[in-house]
Design a protein around this motif. Structure first.
Motif, PDB file in Angstrom:
ATOM      1  N   GLY A  22       0.775  -1.227   0.000  1.00  0.00           N
ATOM      2  CA  GLY A  22       0.000   0.000   0.000  1.00  0.00           C
ATOM      3  C   GLY A  22       0.809   1.280   0.000  1.00  0.00           C
ATOM      4  O   GLY A  22       0.295   2.344   0.331  1.00  0.00           O
ATOM      5  N   MET A  23       2.079   1.210  -0.398  1.00  0.00           N
ATOM      6  CA  MET A  23       2.907   2.411  -0.427  1.00  0.00           C
ATOM      7  C   MET A  23       2.489   3.308  -1.601  1.00  0.00           C
ATOM      8  O   MET A  23       2.094   2.826  -2.661  1.00  0.00           O
ATOM      9  CB  MET A  23       4.377   2.038  -0.579  1.00  0.00           C
ATOM     10  N   ALA A  24       2.569   4.615  -1.398  1.00  0.00           N
ATOM     11  CA  ALA A  24       2.213   5.580  -2.438  1.00  0.00           C
ATOM     12  C   ALA A  24       3.274   6.673  -2.480  1.00  0.00           C
ATOM     13  O   ALA A  24       3.683   7.194  -1.440  1.00  0.00           O
ATOM     14  CB  ALA A  24       0.844   6.192  -2.155  1.00  0.00           C
ATOM     15  N   LEU A  25       3.719   7.018  -3.682  1.00  0.00           N
ATOM     16  CA  LEU A  25       4.751   8.038  -3.863  1.00  0.00           C
ATOM     17  C   LEU A  25       4.113   9.404  -4.047  1.00  0.00           C
ATOM     18  O   LEU A  25       3.138   9.558  -4.790  1.00  0.00           O
ATOM     19  CB  LEU A  25       5.625   7.713  -5.076  1.00  0.00           C
ATOM     20  N   HIS A  26       4.661  10.394  -3.370  1.00  0.00           N
ATOM     21  CA  HIS A  26       4.209  11.777  -3.493  1.00  0.00           C
ATOM     22  C   HIS A  26       5.423  12.655  -3.777  1.00  0.00           C
ATOM     23  O   HIS A  26       6.559  12.290  -3.466  1.00  0.00           O
ATOM     24  CB  HIS A  26       3.530  12.246  -2.210  1.00  0.00           C
ATOM     25  N   SER A  27       5.178  13.817  -4.342  1.00  0.00           N
ATOM     26  CA  SER A  27       6.262  14.755  -4.604  1.00  0.00           C
ATOM     27  C   SER A  27       5.855  16.140  -4.133  1.00  0.00           C
ATOM     28  O   SER A  27       4.679  16.522  -4.200  1.00  0.00           O
ATOM     29  CB  SER A  27       6.613  14.786  -6.094  1.00  0.00           C
ATOM     30  N   GLY A  28       6.834  16.894  -3.634  1.00  0.00           N
ATOM     31  CA  GLY A  28       6.568  18.233  -3.137  1.00  0.00           C
ATOM     32  C   GLY A  28       7.800  18.802  -2.469  1.00  0.00           C
ATOM     33  O   GLY A  28       8.881  18.192  -2.502  1.00  0.00           O
ATOM     34  N   PRO A  29       7.686  19.956  -1.836  1.00  0.00           N
ATOM     35  CA  PRO A  29       8.838  20.589  -1.187  1.00  0.00           C
ATOM     36  C   PRO A  29       9.180  19.903   0.129  1.00  0.00           C
ATOM     37  O   PRO A  29       8.318  19.309   0.791  1.00  0.00           O
ATOM     38  CB  PRO A  29       8.358  22.026  -0.952  1.00  0.00           C
ATOM     39  N   LEU A  30      10.424  20.000   0.511  1.00  0.00           N
ATOM     40  CA  LEU A  30      10.892  19.394   1.756  1.00  0.00           C
ATOM     41  C   LEU A  30      10.178  19.979   2.969  1.00  0.00           C
ATOM     42  O   LEU A  30       9.965  19.285   3.973  1.00  0.00           O
ATOM     43  CB  LEU A  30      12.402  19.597   1.876  1.00  0.00           C
ATOM     44  N   THR A  31       9.775  21.227   2.878  1.00  0.00           N
ATOM     45  CA  THR A  31       9.085  21.873   3.995  1.00  0.00           C
ATOM     46  C   THR A  31       7.738  21.234   4.293  1.00  0.00           C
ATOM     47  O   THR A  31       7.155  21.496   5.351  1.00  0.00           O
ATOM     48  CB  THR A  31       8.876  23.371   3.715  1.00  0.00           C
ATOM     49  N   TRP A  32       7.236  20.391   3.383  1.00  0.00           N
ATOM     50  CA  TRP A  32       5.982  19.684   3.647  1.00  0.00           C
ATOM     51  C   TRP A  32       6.088  18.853   4.937  1.00  0.00           C
ATOM     52  O   TRP A  32       5.110  18.704   5.661  1.00  0.00           O
ATOM     53  CB  TRP A  32       5.636  18.795   2.466  1.00  0.00           C
ATOM     54  N   LEU A  33       7.284  18.345   5.223  1.00  0.00           N
ATOM     55  CA  LEU A  33       7.459  17.542   6.434  1.00  0.00           C
ATOM     56  C   LEU A  33       7.104  18.339   7.686  1.00  0.00           C
ATOM     57  O   LEU A  33       6.426  17.840   8.584  1.00  0.00           O
ATOM     58  CB  LEU A  33       8.897  17.037   6.544  1.00  0.00           C
ATOM     59  N   SER A  34       7.576  19.582   7.748  1.00  0.00           N
ATOM     60  CA  SER A  34       7.293  20.408   8.923  1.00  0.00           C
ATOM     61  C   SER A  34       5.902  21.020   8.863  1.00  0.00           C
ATOM     62  O   SER A  34       5.256  21.208   9.901  1.00  0.00           O
ATOM     63  CB  SER A  34       8.355  21.507   9.085  1.00  0.00           C
ATOM     64  N   ASP A  35       5.404  21.297   7.657  1.00  0.00           N
ATOM     65  CA  ASP A  35       4.069  21.892   7.528  1.00  0.00           C
ATOM     66  C   ASP A  35       2.978  20.951   8.039  1.00  0.00           C
ATOM     67  O   ASP A  35       1.960  21.407   8.560  1.00  0.00           O
ATOM     68  CB  ASP A  35       3.781  22.249   6.074  1.00  0.00           C
ATOM     69  N   ARG A  36       3.184  19.640   7.913  1.00  0.00           N
ATOM     70  CA  ARG A  36       2.127  18.687   8.247  1.00  0.00           C
ATOM     71  C   ARG A  36       2.159  18.240   9.706  1.00  0.00           C
ATOM     72  O   ARG A  36       1.210  17.623  10.180  1.00  0.00           O
ATOM     73  CB  ARG A  36       2.224  17.458   7.338  1.00  0.00           C
ATOM     74  N   MET A  37       3.240  18.519  10.427  1.00  0.00           N
ATOM     75  CA  MET A  37       3.343  18.037  11.794  1.00  0.00           C
ATOM     76  C   MET A  37       2.423  18.814  12.732  1.00  0.00           C
ATOM     77  O   MET A  37       2.232  20.013  12.582  1.00  0.00           O
ATOM     78  CB  MET A  37       4.783  18.108  12.295  1.00  0.00           C
ATOM     79  N   ARG A  38       1.861  18.110  13.689  1.00  0.00           N
ATOM     80  CA  ARG A  38       0.968  18.680  14.689  1.00  0.00           C
ATOM     81  C   ARG A  38       1.510  18.364  16.081  1.00  0.00           C
ATOM     82  O   ARG A  38       2.394  17.519  16.214  1.00  0.00           O
ATOM     83  CB  ARG A  38      -0.444  18.115  14.523  1.00  0.00           C
ATOM     84  N   PRO A  39       1.009  19.024  17.111  1.00  0.00           N
ATOM     85  CA  PRO A  39       1.559  18.804  18.448  1.00  0.00           C
ATOM     86  C   PRO A  39       1.518  17.359  18.926  1.00  0.00           C
ATOM     87  O   PRO A  39       2.284  16.973  19.794  1.00  0.00           O
ATOM     88  CB  PRO A  39       0.693  19.703  19.330  1.00  0.00           C
ATOM     89  N   HIS A  40       0.610  16.552  18.369  1.00  0.00           N
ATOM     90  CA  HIS A  40       0.540  15.150  18.765  1.00  0.00           C
ATOM     91  C   HIS A  40       0.319  14.302  17.522  1.00  0.00           C
ATOM     92  O   HIS A  40      -0.331  14.742  16.563  1.00  0.00           O
ATOM     93  CB  HIS A  40      -0.592  14.910  19.764  1.00  0.00           C
TER      94      HIS A  40
END
Length: 222
Positions: free
Chosen positions: A141-159
């Motif tokens: 079920g793996m899926a490849l996505h593409s975008g900017p590296l900052t997406w990693l920090s943009d998507r993180m939430r406090p929990h």
């Protein structure tokens, strides 16, 4: 200084129980980054700090199940081990070091464990090209996505919220400067890169130690 560009053809090990399955042989070094724990009052606790308290030496093969037994029980009860997840400020430090190590921070590949509107929000769905086919495993079920590296920090939430804001199984910039591997969902990230990135991550305060690719995965999931 940015690490030397590696070949984009990704070759990984075949055994999902080893470090080699989540790292490449084409980068000079392979390391384990220990994800920081969350303590009382949302404080960040490093593995090295906890090892020092337990009278142990942090090593590339340290397991949380062993370290936790050497710590006071009341302290362990206060700690949250963020499997596959980093607190937003910690993710920002990670992304800062990664950005300095690549020339293509605006163009990165993220291989996520199954695709839905939440997990892939903010990045585009892409097909696995032949040179990145190895990133389509080791899980179904793996899926490849593409975008900017900052997406990693943009998507993180406090929990952590299930898989919706956890680390991708694989993260790689288009120039192939490094590869991050995060088994589902473990207490560590495995990094294939040159020396500059590893030193930059240490300078950002991360516990990171070189590890052999033939090692059995020492990180653990829930």
């Amino acid at each position: 200084m940015k690490d030397e560009r590696s070949d984009l053809g990704i070759e990984l090990g075949t055994d999902p129980g080893t470090v080699a399955r989540f790292t490449t042989s084409s980068h000079p070094r392979t390391a384990r980054l220990f994800l920081p724990l969350i303590g009382a009052d949302e404080s960040i606790c490093s593995w090295s700090e906890l090892c020092a308290r337990a009278g142990l030496q942090l090593s590339p093969t340290t397991r949380w199940s062993q370290l936790s037994q050497a710590l006071p029980a009341d302290l362990v009860e206060q700690l949250e081990l963020p499997y596959g997840w980093l607190a937003p400020p910690t993710t920002e430090r990670l992304v800062r070091a990664l950005t300095a190590a690549t020339t293509t921070a605006e163009s990165c590949f993220f291989s996520l464990w199954f695709h839905d509107q939440y997990a892939g929000a903010g990045v585009g769905l892409a097909d696995y090209p032949p040179q990145l086919e190895a990133l389509s495993g080791p899980f179904d079920g793996m899926a490849l996505h593409s975008g900017p590296l900052t997406w990693l920090s943009d998507r993180m939430r406090p929990h952590p919220w299930w898989h919706h804001n956890l680390m991708p199984v694989f993260t790689m910039p288009a120039d192939g400067a490094f590869l991050l591997g995060c088994p589902i969902y473990h207490d560590s990230i495995y990094i294939s890169s040159g020396s500059d990135l590893l030193e930059a991550l240490r300078a950002e305060g991360f516990d990171i130690l070189d590890i052999g690719r033939d090692e059995t995965l020492p990180s653990e999931s829930r």
